[in-house]
Design a protein around this motif. Structure first.
Motif, mmCIF file in Angstrom:
data_model
loop_
_atom_site.group_PDB
_atom_site.id
_atom_site.type_symbol
_atom_site.label_atom_id
_atom_site.label_comp_id
_atom_site.label_asym_id
_atom_site.label_seq_id
_atom_site.Cartn_x
_atom_site.Cartn_y
_atom_site.Cartn_z
ATOM 1 N N LEU A 75 -4.724 -1.909 13.760
ATOM 2 C CA LEU A 75 -3.789 -1.293 12.829
ATOM 3 C C LEU A 75 -3.921 -1.947 11.460
ATOM 4 C CD1 LEU A 75 -1.354 0.580 12.259
ATOM 5 C CD2 LEU A 75 0.128 -1.295 13.011
ATOM 6 N N GLY A 76 -4.115 -1.144 10.445
ATOM 7 C CA GLY A 76 -4.212 -1.667 9.087
ATOM 8 C C GLY A 76 -5.604 -2.104 8.695
ATOM 9 N N THR A 77 -6.621 -1.673 9.427
ATOM 10 C CA THR A 77 -7.988 -2.042 9.077
ATOM 11 C C THR A 77 -8.941 -1.028 9.696
ATOM 12 O OG1 THR A 77 -9.608 -3.843 9.063
ATOM 13 C CG2 THR A 77 -8.325 -3.536 11.068
ATOM 14 N N HIS A 78 -10.230 -1.198 9.439
ATOM 15 C CA HIS A 78 -11.292 -0.431 10.082
ATOM 16 C C HIS A 78 -12.318 -1.431 10.600
ATOM 17 C CE1 HIS A 78 -9.504 3.052 8.174
ATOM 18 N NE2 HIS A 78 -9.701 2.520 6.974
ATOM 19 N N VAL A 79 -12.906 -1.133 11.755
ATOM 20 C CA VAL A 79 -13.797 -2.067 12.430
ATOM 21 C C VAL A 79 -15.146 -1.383 12.653
ATOM 22 C CG1 VAL A 79 -14.158 -3.532 14.444
ATOM 23 C CG2 VAL A 79 -11.830 -3.147 13.578
ATOM 24 N N LEU A 80 -16.202 -2.084 12.256
ATOM 25 C CA LEU A 80 -17.564 -1.620 12.481
ATOM 26 C C LEU A 80 -18.236 -2.559 13.479
ATOM 27 C CD1 LEU A 80 -19.955 0.258 11.738
ATOM 28 C CD2 LEU A 80 -20.553 -1.398 9.951
ATOM 29 N N VAL A 81 -18.795 -1.983 14.549
ATOM 30 C CA VAL A 81 -19.479 -2.743 15.590
ATOM 31 C C VAL A 81 -20.946 -2.351 15.561
ATOM 32 C CG1 VAL A 81 -19.553 -3.340 18.023
ATOM 33 C CG2 VAL A 81 -17.378 -2.702 16.970
ATOM 34 N N ALA A 82 -21.821 -3.309 15.340
ATOM 35 C CA ALA A 82 -23.260 -3.063 15.283
ATOM 36 C C ALA A 82 -23.955 -3.888 16.345
ATOM 37 C CB ALA A 82 -23.817 -3.397 13.905
ATOM 38 N N GLY A 83 -24.884 -3.271 17.046
ATOM 39 C CA GLY A 83 -25.618 -3.984 18.081
ATOM 40 C C GLY A 83 -26.703 -3.107 18.669
ATOM 41 N N ALA A 84 -27.750 -3.745 19.156
ATOM 42 C CA ALA A 84 -28.853 -3.014 19.763
ATOM 43 C C ALA A 84 -28.416 -2.411 21.096
ATOM 44 C CB ALA A 84 -30.047 -3.950 19.954
ATOM 45 N N THR A 85 -29.302 -1.622 21.669
ATOM 46 C CA THR A 85 -29.011 -1.004 22.955
ATOM 47 C C THR A 85 -28.772 -2.077 24.015
ATOM 48 O OG1 THR A 85 -30.399 0.893 22.390
ATOM 49 C CG2 THR A 85 -29.880 0.568 24.705
ATOM 50 N N GLY A 86 -27.662 -1.932 24.740
ATOM 51 C CA GLY A 86 -27.320 -2.903 25.764
ATOM 52 C C GLY A 86 -26.664 -4.162 25.258
ATOM 53 N N ALA A 87 -26.277 -4.187 23.986
ATOM 54 C CA ALA A 87 -25.662 -5.393 23.426
ATOM 55 C C ALA A 87 -24.204 -5.555 23.817
ATOM 56 C CB ALA A 87 -25.795 -5.392 21.902
ATOM 57 N N GLY A 88 -23.543 -4.467 24.236
ATOM 58 C CA GLY A 88 -22.152 -4.578 24.662
ATOM 59 C C GLY A 88 -21.162 -3.887 23.757
ATOM 60 N N LYS A 89 -21.603 -2.882 23.014
ATOM 61 C CA LYS A 89 -20.663 -2.162 22.141
ATOM 62 C C LYS A 89 -19.575 -1.456 22.959
ATOM 63 C CE LYS A 89 -23.961 0.254 20.225
ATOM 64 N NZ LYS A 89 -25.149 -0.410 20.835
ATOM 65 N N GLY A 90 -19.969 -0.927 24.123
ATOM 66 C CA GLY A 90 -18.981 -0.271 24.961
ATOM 67 C C GLY A 90 -17.898 -1.207 25.453
ATOM 68 N N SER A 91 -18.239 -2.481 25.655
ATOM 69 C CA SER A 91 -17.227 -3.448 26.101
ATOM 70 C C SER A 91 -16.133 -3.607 25.052
ATOM 71 C CB SER A 91 -17.895 -4.793 26.392
ATOM 72 O OG SER A 91 -18.825 -4.683 27.443
ATOM 73 N N ILE A 92 -16.520 -3.642 23.785
ATOM 74 C CA ILE A 92 -15.517 -3.775 22.719
ATOM 75 C C ILE A 92 -14.665 -2.523 22.627
ATOM 76 C CG2 ILE A 92 -15.236 -4.013 20.232
ATOM 77 C CD1 ILE A 92 -17.674 -5.807 20.206
ATOM 78 N N ILE A 93 -15.306 -1.355 22.702
ATOM 79 C CA ILE A 93 -14.565 -0.098 22.568
ATOM 80 C C ILE A 93 -13.563 0.054 23.702
ATOM 81 C CG2 ILE A 93 -14.800 2.401 22.654
ATOM 82 C CD1 ILE A 93 -17.429 2.120 21.147
ATOM 83 N N TRP A 94 -14.017 -0.157 24.942
ATOM 84 C CA TRP A 94 -13.127 0.060 26.070
ATOM 85 C C TRP A 94 -12.082 -1.043 26.208
ATOM 86 C CZ3 TRP A 94 -12.147 4.440 28.030
ATOM 87 C CH2 TRP A 94 -13.119 5.435 28.088
ATOM 88 N N SER A 95 -12.402 -2.244 25.810
ATOM 89 C CA SER A 95 -11.379 -3.298 25.819
ATOM 90 C C SER A 95 -10.280 -2.991 24.816
ATOM 91 C CB SER A 95 -12.023 -4.647 25.508
ATOM 92 O OG SER A 95 -12.929 -5.036 26.526
#
Length: 472
Positions: free
Chosen positions: A238-258
């Motif tokens: 809340l009150g910000t925007h978040v950019l997640v960058a990572g190669a394939t299999g780096a764990g971007k889905g873990s951050i999104i679903w958490s």
């Protein structure tokens, strides 16, 4: 003219040998021995007080038994010291955290200061070219203090006058190898002082299971993992925007679903709405029942959903104008989080030019105007290059997971982030030690923080969806 010069006069001012140098030796002033002794004594006393101030436990441990032995004999000293030692050992077994805080880490810091850093300080500074030789005198940066905890040593250093932090950031490899550590990170404390962090072990080397869903609804920072120092990692949405960058299999889905799991109670309470854009149809499709009508996978549908989010944002801005400058989620105006998995599929790899322009314009509008009215964007991508994601600087908070190239670290986290220790390009490609591990750079601080997101498996997502369906 030469006779008026002080010191030894050269015997041959004129020489037929071309390579003979004329050397003038200055006069030598003899310093009285008493002054030299006074200076040495003053330095010794000052150093003794400084040592006692920075390492208070060590002088007490050594001085008390010695004083008791001198005053009362070794039997009395042994009789009085033994119960204290037994008490300390018992304290360490019964309450290890407090014992480590008050005694253990202080003794470790002294041992590391004496045997590792102080002993190797001069050669490491010289070889790393952080020391300076001026007119035959060597100037060394001052080792101020060493603080140790469960995973790292933090060294406070006073730089030489005229040195810059970049001089140290460019030599992190020299420092880490010189002091026997795997990595070194540089952060600024105050003007002229910085902290060097040398990790002794990796507390993030094992995967973290999915965190439990909170019991109470909330839109504050959500816990999605653990920081390197062992404390929970809270991500502000809340009150910000978040950019997640990572190669394939780096764990971007873990951050999104958490993040989704942390907001789920607020979603049930009506304080949060999650709008999902899933152009790959692989990540967010597992939980499309959670998003309902606010889920889109086709590029055209994604563009329509983004335009709708822009419309909601603009209507709120018109209602809030002149009344409030920050947003508090309510049932009438919930916090709207737009989650975009692999945003490059919509902005760079989209073959329809008009559709690509619509999506890019909508994302730019949301990231520039959405924070104040309760609209946030959580976007993930693989390639952080400017031609792929030209609005990456509009995201205040950035997370760099495993990246393919060292240059990409600064593309995501900003210039100089890798020099300060954000080695995202060196994260292991193996899932067990490297998936979900990354570095966070927040809007409020330029120093990157190493973190690991909890792993949310497919089974965890299905269980979460089933619980939501039962709640409905």
């Amino acid at each position: 003219m030469l006779k008026k010069m002080p010191g030894d006069e050269p015997h041959r001012i004129i020489s037929t040998t071309p390579d003979t140098a004329v050397v003038f030796k200055p006069a030598v002033v003899q310093t009285p021995a008493i002054i030299t002794l006074v200076i040495f004594a003053a330095r010794f006393v000052t150093g003794l007080f400084r040592f006692a101030w920075r390492h208070p436990v060590v002088p007490v441990v050594v001085a008390v038994p010695v004083m008791l032995h001198v005053l009362y004999g070794w039997r009395v000293a042994l009789l009085l010291v033994t119960p204290v030692l037994v008490g300390l050992v018992t304290w360490g077994f019964l309450d290890r955290p407090t014992f480590a805080h008050w005694v253990g880490w202080r003794l470790l810091a002294f041992a590391r200061w004496f045997w590792i850093y102080r002993r190797h300080w001069q050669p490491v500074m010289t070889v790393s070219r952080l020391a300076r030789h001026i007119r035959g005198r060597e100037y060394l940066p001052r080792l101020v203090k060493v603080i140790s905890d469960a995973w790292a040593d933090r060294i406070t250093v006073k730089m030489l006058d005229g040195q810059a932090v970049k001089d140290w950031a460019d030599r992190t490899d020299n420092l880490s190898h010189g002091f026997g550590a795997r990595t070194c990170r540089v952060s600024i404390v105050s003007s002229g002082r910085l902290v060097l962090t040398f990790p002794r072990r990796d507390p993030l080397e094992t995967p973290i299971p999915a965190l439990p869903i909170p019991d109470t609804p909330g839109v504050g920072p959500v816990e999605i993992g653990k920081q390197e120092d062992g404390t929970p990692w809270f991500l502000r949405l809340l009150g910000t925007h978040v950019l997640v960058a990572g190669a394939t299999g780096a764990g971007k889905g873990s951050i999104i679903w958490s993040a989704i799991r942390g907001l789920l109670p607020a979603v049930r309470a009506g304080l949060v709405e999650i709008w999902a854009l899933d152009p790959k149809l692989m990540e967010l499709s597992f939980g499309r029942e959670l998003f309902g009508a606010r889920y889109a996978a086709d590029p055209g549908d994604c563009a329509d959903l983004l335009d709708e989010a822009v419309s909601v944002m603009q209507k709120r801005a018109a209602r809030f104008a002149g009344l409030q400058r920050s947003h508090t989620p309510t049932l009438d105006d919930p916090f709207l989080l737009v989650v975009v998995d692999e945003v490059a599929f919509l902005t760079a790899y989209q073959h329809d030019r008009q559709l690509r322009q619509r999506i890019s314009a909508a994302l730019a509008t949301l990231t520039t105007q959405g924070r104040a009215v309760g609209v946030g964007v959580l976007a993930a991508l693989q390639d952080p290059r400017k031609e792929v994601m030209n609005i990456r600087n509009l995201f205040p908070d950035k997370i760099a997971l495993r990246l393919d190239e060292s240059e990409q670290v600064d593309m995501v986290l900003g210039d100089g982030a890798r020099d300060r220790g954000a080695l995202a390009d060196q994260i292991s490609p193996l899932p067990a030690p490297g998936a979900g591990v990354g570095y966070v750079r927040l809007e409020t601080t330029p120093d990157p923080v190493r973190v690991r997101a909890a792993y949310v498996s497919d089974a965890d997502i299905r269980a979460m969806v089933a619980d939501c369906e039962e709640a409905r």
